[in-house]
Design a protein around this motif. Structure first.
Motif, PDB file in Angstrom:
ATOM      1  N   GLU A 284       0.821  -1.209   0.000  1.00 31.53           N
ATOM      2  CA  GLU A 284       0.000   0.000   0.000  1.00 31.53           C
ATOM      3  C   GLU A 284       0.860   1.266   0.000  1.00 31.53           C
ATOM      4  OE1 GLU A 284      -2.651  -0.487   3.308  1.00 31.53           O
ATOM      5  OE2 GLU A 284      -3.863  -2.000   2.298  1.00 31.53           O
ATOM      6  N   LEU A 285       1.823   1.301  -0.910  1.00 29.12           N
ATOM      7  CA  LEU A 285       2.678   2.478  -1.031  1.00 29.12           C
ATOM      8  C   LEU A 285       1.894   3.644  -1.631  1.00 29.12           C
ATOM      9  CD1 LEU A 285       5.914   0.833  -2.467  1.00 29.12           C
ATOM     10  CD2 LEU A 285       5.413   1.393  -0.083  1.00 29.12           C
ATOM     11  N   ASP A 286       2.115   4.814  -1.100  1.00 29.77           N
ATOM     12  CA  ASP A 286       1.455   6.019  -1.588  1.00 29.77           C
ATOM     13  C   ASP A 286       1.943   6.315  -3.011  1.00 29.77           C
ATOM     14  OD1 ASP A 286       0.463   8.519  -2.154  1.00 29.77           O
ATOM     15  OD2 ASP A 286       1.056   9.407  -0.237  1.00 29.77           O
ATOM     16  N   PRO A 287       1.055   6.278  -4.006  1.00 32.58           N
ATOM     17  CA  PRO A 287       1.510   6.502  -5.387  1.00 32.58           C
ATOM     18  C   PRO A 287       2.036   7.909  -5.634  1.00 32.58           C
ATOM     19  CG  PRO A 287      -0.900   6.447  -5.273  1.00 32.58           C
ATOM     20  CD  PRO A 287      -0.391   6.000  -3.932  1.00 32.58           C
ATOM     21  N   GLU A 288       1.752   8.853  -4.739  1.00 36.06           N
ATOM     22  CA  GLU A 288       2.299  10.196  -4.911  1.00 36.06           C
ATOM     23  C   GLU A 288       3.784  10.270  -4.528  1.00 36.06           C
ATOM     24  OE1 GLU A 288      -0.003  13.137  -2.965  1.00 36.06           O
ATOM     25  OE2 GLU A 288      -1.847  12.705  -4.078  1.00 36.06           O
ATOM     26  N   ASN A 289       4.254   9.259  -3.789  1.00 37.06           N
ATOM     27  CA  ASN A 289       5.646   9.263  -3.342  1.00 37.06           C
ATOM     28  C   ASN A 289       6.478   8.126  -3.916  1.00 37.06           C
ATOM     29  OD1 ASN A 289       5.498  11.528  -1.440  1.00 37.06           O
ATOM     30  ND2 ASN A 289       4.163  10.198  -0.258  1.00 37.06           N
ATOM     31  N   TRP A 290       5.828   7.016  -4.262  1.00 33.17           N
ATOM     32  CA  TRP A 290       6.554   5.826  -4.660  1.00 33.17           C
ATOM     33  C   TRP A 290       6.068   5.334  -6.013  1.00 33.17           C
ATOM     34  CZ3 TRP A 290       9.963   6.446  -1.198  1.00 33.17           C
ATOM     35  CH2 TRP A 290       9.621   6.782   0.102  1.00 33.17           C
ATOM     36  N   GLY A 291       6.994   4.922  -6.853  1.00 39.70           N
ATOM     37  CA  GLY A 291       6.624   4.353  -8.132  1.00 39.70           C
ATOM     38  C   GLY A 291       5.974   2.988  -7.962  1.00 39.70           C
ATOM     39  N   PRO A 292       5.283   2.500  -8.989  1.00 45.99           N
ATOM     40  CA  PRO A 292       4.584   1.217  -8.886  1.00 45.99           C
ATOM     41  C   PRO A 292       5.567   0.046  -8.836  1.00 45.99           C
ATOM     42  CG  PRO A 292       4.485   2.032 -11.130  1.00 45.99           C
ATOM     43  CD  PRO A 292       5.107   3.130 -10.321  1.00 45.99           C
ATOM     44  N   LEU A 293       5.228  -0.941  -8.044  1.00 49.26           N
ATOM     45  CA  LEU A 293       5.981  -2.186  -8.015  1.00 49.26           C
ATOM     46  C   LEU A 293       5.529  -3.083  -9.158  1.00 49.26           C
ATOM     47  CD1 LEU A 293       5.769  -2.998  -4.196  1.00 49.26           C
ATOM     48  CD2 LEU A 293       7.761  -2.075  -5.417  1.00 49.26           C
ATOM     49  N   ILE A 294       6.442  -3.907  -9.632  1.00 50.89           N
ATOM     50  CA  ILE A 294       6.033  -4.968 -10.563  1.00 50.89           C
ATOM     51  C   ILE A 294       5.312  -6.063  -9.792  1.00 50.89           C
ATOM     52  CG2 ILE A 294       6.852  -6.739 -12.168  1.00 50.89           C
ATOM     53  CD1 ILE A 294       9.178  -4.849 -12.829  1.00 50.89           C
ATOM     54  N   ASP A 295       5.873  -6.434  -8.632  1.00 53.93           N
ATOM     55  CA  ASP A 295       5.243  -7.452  -7.787  1.00 53.93           C
ATOM     56  C   ASP A 295       5.884  -7.393  -6.411  1.00 53.93           C
ATOM     57  OD1 ASP A 295       3.519  -9.431  -7.033  1.00 53.93           O
ATOM     58  OD2 ASP A 295       4.281 -10.952  -8.407  1.00 53.93           O
ATOM     59  N   CYS A 296       5.181  -7.976  -5.443  1.00 53.58           N
ATOM     60  CA  CYS A 296       5.675  -8.056  -4.078  1.00 53.58           C
ATOM     61  C   CYS A 296       5.144  -9.341  -3.458  1.00 53.58           C
ATOM     62  CB  CYS A 296       5.222  -6.845  -3.268  1.00 53.58           C
ATOM     63  SG  CYS A 296       5.976  -6.742  -1.622  1.00 53.58           S
ATOM     64  N   ARG A 297       6.050 -10.136  -2.913  1.00 48.06           N
ATOM     65  CA  ARG A 297       5.690 -11.419  -2.305  1.00 48.06           C
ATOM     66  C   ARG A 297       6.317 -11.505  -0.927  1.00 48.06           C
ATOM     67  NH1 ARG A 297       2.212 -14.986  -5.484  1.00 48.06           N
ATOM     68  NH2 ARG A 297       1.820 -13.630  -7.256  1.00 48.06           N
ATOM     69  N   ALA A 298       5.668 -12.206  -0.027  1.00 50.88           N
ATOM     70  CA  ALA A 298       6.142 -12.271   1.351  1.00 50.88           C
ATOM     71  C   ALA A 298       6.100 -13.693   1.875  1.00 50.88           C
ATOM     72  CB  ALA A 298       5.295 -11.362   2.238  1.00 50.88           C
ATOM     73  N   ALA A 299       6.897 -13.916   2.895  1.00 51.37           N
ATOM     74  CA  ALA A 299       6.896 -15.167   3.637  1.00 51.37           C
ATOM     75  C   ALA A 299       6.791 -14.845   5.119  1.00 51.37           C
ATOM     76  CB  ALA A 299       8.172 -15.962   3.363  1.00 51.37           C
ATOM     77  N   VAL A 300       6.127 -15.714   5.853  1.00 51.67           N
ATOM     78  CA  VAL A 300       6.133 -15.659   7.315  1.00 51.67           C
ATOM     79  C   VAL A 300       6.534 -17.034   7.815  1.00 51.67           C
ATOM     80  CG1 VAL A 300       4.830 -15.287   9.431  1.00 51.67           C
ATOM     81  CG2 VAL A 300       4.314 -13.906   7.403  1.00 51.67           C
ATOM     82  N   TRP A 301       7.672 -17.085   8.510  1.00 54.56           N
ATOM     83  CA  TRP A 301       8.079 -18.298   9.206  1.00 54.56           C
ATOM     84  C   TRP A 301       7.491 -18.284  10.605  1.00 54.56           C
ATOM     85  CZ3 TRP A 301      13.214 -17.397   6.717  1.00 54.56           C
ATOM     86  CH2 TRP A 301      13.722 -18.523   6.080  1.00 54.56           C
ATOM     87  N   ARG A 302       7.130 -19.448  11.096  1.00 51.78           N
ATOM     88  CA  ARG A 302       6.834 -19.601  12.526  1.00 51.78           C
ATOM     89  C   ARG A 302       7.460 -20.904  13.000  1.00 51.78           C
ATOM     90  NH1 ARG A 302       2.261 -18.283  16.701  1.00 51.78           N
ATOM     91  NH2 ARG A 302       2.539 -20.013  18.171  1.00 51.78           N
ATOM     92  N   ILE A 303       8.184 -20.813  14.091  1.00 52.25           N
ATOM     93  CA  ILE A 303       8.727 -22.003  14.721  1.00 52.25           C
ATOM     94  C   ILE A 303       8.181 -22.097  16.133  1.00 52.25           C
ATOM     95  CG2 ILE A 303      10.864 -20.769  15.321  1.00 52.25           C
ATOM     96  CD1 ILE A 303      12.224 -23.581  15.109  1.00 52.25           C
ATOM     97  N   ASP A 304       7.613 -23.250  16.472  1.00 49.17           N
ATOM     98  CA  ASP A 304       7.147 -23.548  17.822  1.00 49.17           C
ATOM     99  C   ASP A 304       8.098 -24.569  18.423  1.00 49.17           C
ATOM    100  OD1 ASP A 304       4.264 -22.354  18.435  1.00 49.17           O
ATOM    101  OD2 ASP A 304       4.343 -22.850  16.313  1.00 49.17           O
ATOM    102  N   ALA A 305       8.752 -24.198  19.512  1.00 49.77           N
ATOM    103  CA  ALA A 305       9.705 -25.097  20.148  1.00 49.77           C
ATOM    104  C   ALA A 305       8.958 -26.097  21.033  1.00 49.77           C
ATOM    105  CB  ALA A 305      10.706 -24.302  20.972  1.00 49.77           C
TER     106      ALA A 305
END
Length: 241
Positions: free
Chosen positions: A73-94
């Motif tokens: 959700e980058l502000d288009p008035e300040n930041w150019g458009p991304l081609i793509d954005c992908r994320a990962a979330v790791w969770r480890i339970d000991a």
């Protein structure tokens, strides 16, 4: 456990979880007490919206990895458009005391980037004539401060002194040859959990707005909240004839 209420469909586990980037796959690996988990998870699930959820279970730990599209959700008035954005979330339970856990995200051999961290961000950026890719996650300071949010054990907050005097040697971020990063966690006790984000964003190399850098800063809570919100949206209703 990540996203316990979000619907999912079991898949056949065959490939190592990865984010496809213009420079090749960003592949994820986990090492527990010097033993690397198999590339293929024990369980793999499909979630709505091109998301996957993988799980490995060992006698000493449960490891989960969510791969998801992410809208920073980058502000288009300040930041150019991304081609793509992908994320990962790791969770480890000991499930038992763990003295050494390492989580790694790496690009293919031959891909070389440069250090691009700062402001509690661990990041590298890879660039060619056409594309700029930034991969980011938490640095050591941010890992300690996440103790206030419940994303990591509360006692990690006390480790902030080790970050500032540079005396620690058993945990932290390793940039290797700048084609990825590895996070070695502080020790975990039985019953502890840790959630760690990794984000990959890419845009045109001609964009000078540092949009990829600002895109790779979210916490796991922000990422999981976005996935949960997307899952709660009603399915599209077919148009009437």
């Amino acid at each position: 456990m990540l996203l316990p209420t979000v619907p999912r469909t079991r898949l056949r586990s065959s490939d190592q979880p990865a984010i496809d980037t213009p420079f090749g796959p960003l592949a994820f690996t986990t090492t527990i007490e010097n033993t690397s988990l198999p590339p293929q998870p024990d369980e793999l699930f499909q979630l709505a919206g091109d998301r996957t959820f993988a799980r490995w279970v060992t006698p000493r730990a449960r490891v989960e990895l969510l791969l998801t599209p992410y809208d920073p959700e980058l502000d288009p008035e300040n930041w150019g458009p991304l081609i793509d954005c992908r994320a990962a979330v790791w969770r480890i339970d000991a499930l038992a005391p763990l003295g050494s856990v390492q989580l790694s995200a790496g690009l293919p051999e031959g891909v070389a980037g440069g250090y691009d961290g700062g402001q509690a961000l661990a990041a590298i950026t890879v660039e060619d004539e056409a594309t700029r890719l930034t991969v980011g996650g938490r640095d050591e300071e941010a890992m300690c401060r996440a103790a206030d949010t419940g994303e990591v054990p509360r006692r990690w907050a006390a480790l902030i002194d080790e970050v500032h005097d540079h005396s620690f040697s058993t945990w932290g971020v390793d940039y290797g040859h700048y084609r990825g990063m590895s996070w070695t966690l502080p020790p975990l006790e039985a019953g502890d959990h840790c959630e760690l984000p990794v984000v990959a964003a890419w845009s045109s190399a001609n964009d000078e707005s540092a949009n990829t850098w600002y895109a790779v800063m979210p916490s796991p809570t922000v990422l999981l909240r976005q996935v949960t919100a997307e899952a709660a949206k009603p399915a599209d209703t077919p148009a009437a004839d």
